[in-house]
Scaffold this active site. Structure first.
Site, short mmCIF file in Angstrom:
data_model
loop_
_atom_site.label_atom_id
_atom_site.label_comp_id
_atom_site.label_asym_id
_atom_site.label_seq_id
_atom_site.Cartn_x
_atom_site.Cartn_y
_atom_site.Cartn_z
N CYS A 105 13.62 14.70 -0.57
CA CYS A 105 13.76 16.15 -0.75
C CYS A 105 12.68 16.51 -1.75
CB CYS A 105 15.14 16.55 -1.28
SG CYS A 105 15.18 18.33 -1.64
N CYS A 108 14.07 19.31 -4.51
CA CYS A 108 15.14 18.99 -5.46
C CYS A 108 15.76 17.66 -5.08
CB CYS A 108 16.16 20.11 -5.57
SG CYS A 108 16.71 20.80 -4.01
N SER A 109 16.97 17.67 -4.56
CA SER A 109 17.62 16.39 -4.30
C SER A 109 18.59 16.49 -3.13
CB SER A 109 18.36 15.92 -5.55
OG SER A 109 19.27 16.93 -5.95
N CYS A 110 18.29 17.33 -2.14
CA CYS A 110 19.17 17.45 -0.98
C CYS A 110 19.38 16.08 -0.36
CB CYS A 110 18.57 18.41 0.04
SG CYS A 110 18.46 20.10 -0.58
FE FE Z 1 17.01 19.70 -2.29
#
Ligand code: FE
Length: 201
Positions: A105, A108-110
């Site tokens: 991602c 961010c951190s999906c």
């Molecule tokens: Fe994300």
């Protein structure tokens, strides 16, 4: 690309508050940070990824389920009871002899929580998020994954709208194995795409 507002980087306000809360509770002796780490590790490396391993092992052993994953991964995965938040829109990307998939991602951190649990720290780190795109082959090498030069590497950028699960290649030497036997070979890192499935011992 839309991203969930509750897990953006740099750390959102709730993340900072959670950290502050952890510090206070630890200082007051109400929680043991080691126990907390163990709990997080459990969700990050054990309980969560076991769901994904079940999906992969079933796909390796049941052609109908594999077809369903290819056409509607969200529904196929939900049929095993793994649905809900951060897993509403799933796509399975399949490794072959000539294609290797890796998930990131970039913003961010999906991450597909229902099948993989909590994302590892490195997945959320800025170096992984940028280098997985700019230089995936050396990222893979750092994980010990050496692919033939002719293998095409495909990088999938997760968003709130689409979460990816890598379907690793079934390891050689597992012909005739049951899904139960295959599951332990399906590691979290293989389902992110930074490694291949483990080989049979
Ligand atoms: Fe994300």
């Amino acid at each position: 690309m839309p991203h969930d507002p509750d897990h953006t980087e740099p750390p959102s306000d709730p993340a900072l508050r959670a950290k502050a809360l952890e510090t206070i509770l630890t200082e007051k002796g109400l929680i043991d940070p080691a126990a907390l780490d163990a709990l997080i590790d459990t969700y990050e490396t054990r309980i969560g990824p076991r769901n994904g391993a079940k999906v992969v092992a079933k796909a390796w052993t049941e052609p109908d389920f594999l077809d369903w994953l290819r056409t509607d991964a969200t529904a196929a995965i939900e049929s095993l009871g793994f649905g809900g938040r951060q897993g509403e829109h799933m796509r399975v990307v399949e490794n072959t002899e000539v294609i290797h998939n890796i998930v990131v991602c970039t913003l961010c951190s999906c991450y597909p929580w229902p099948v993989l649990g909590l994302p590892p720290v490195w997945y959320k780190s800025p170096p992984y998020r940028s280098r997985a795109v700019s230089d995936p082959r050396s990222v893979l090498a750092e994980f010990g994954t050496e692919l033939p030069a002719e293998t095409e590497i495909r990088v999938w950028d997760s968003t709130a709208e689409m979460r990816y699960l890598v379907l690793p290649k079934r390891p050689a030497g597992t012909e005739g194995w049951s899904a139960e036997q295959l599951k332990p070979l399906v590691t979290r890192n293989a389902m992110i795409g930074v490694e291949e499935a483990a080989r049979p011992a």
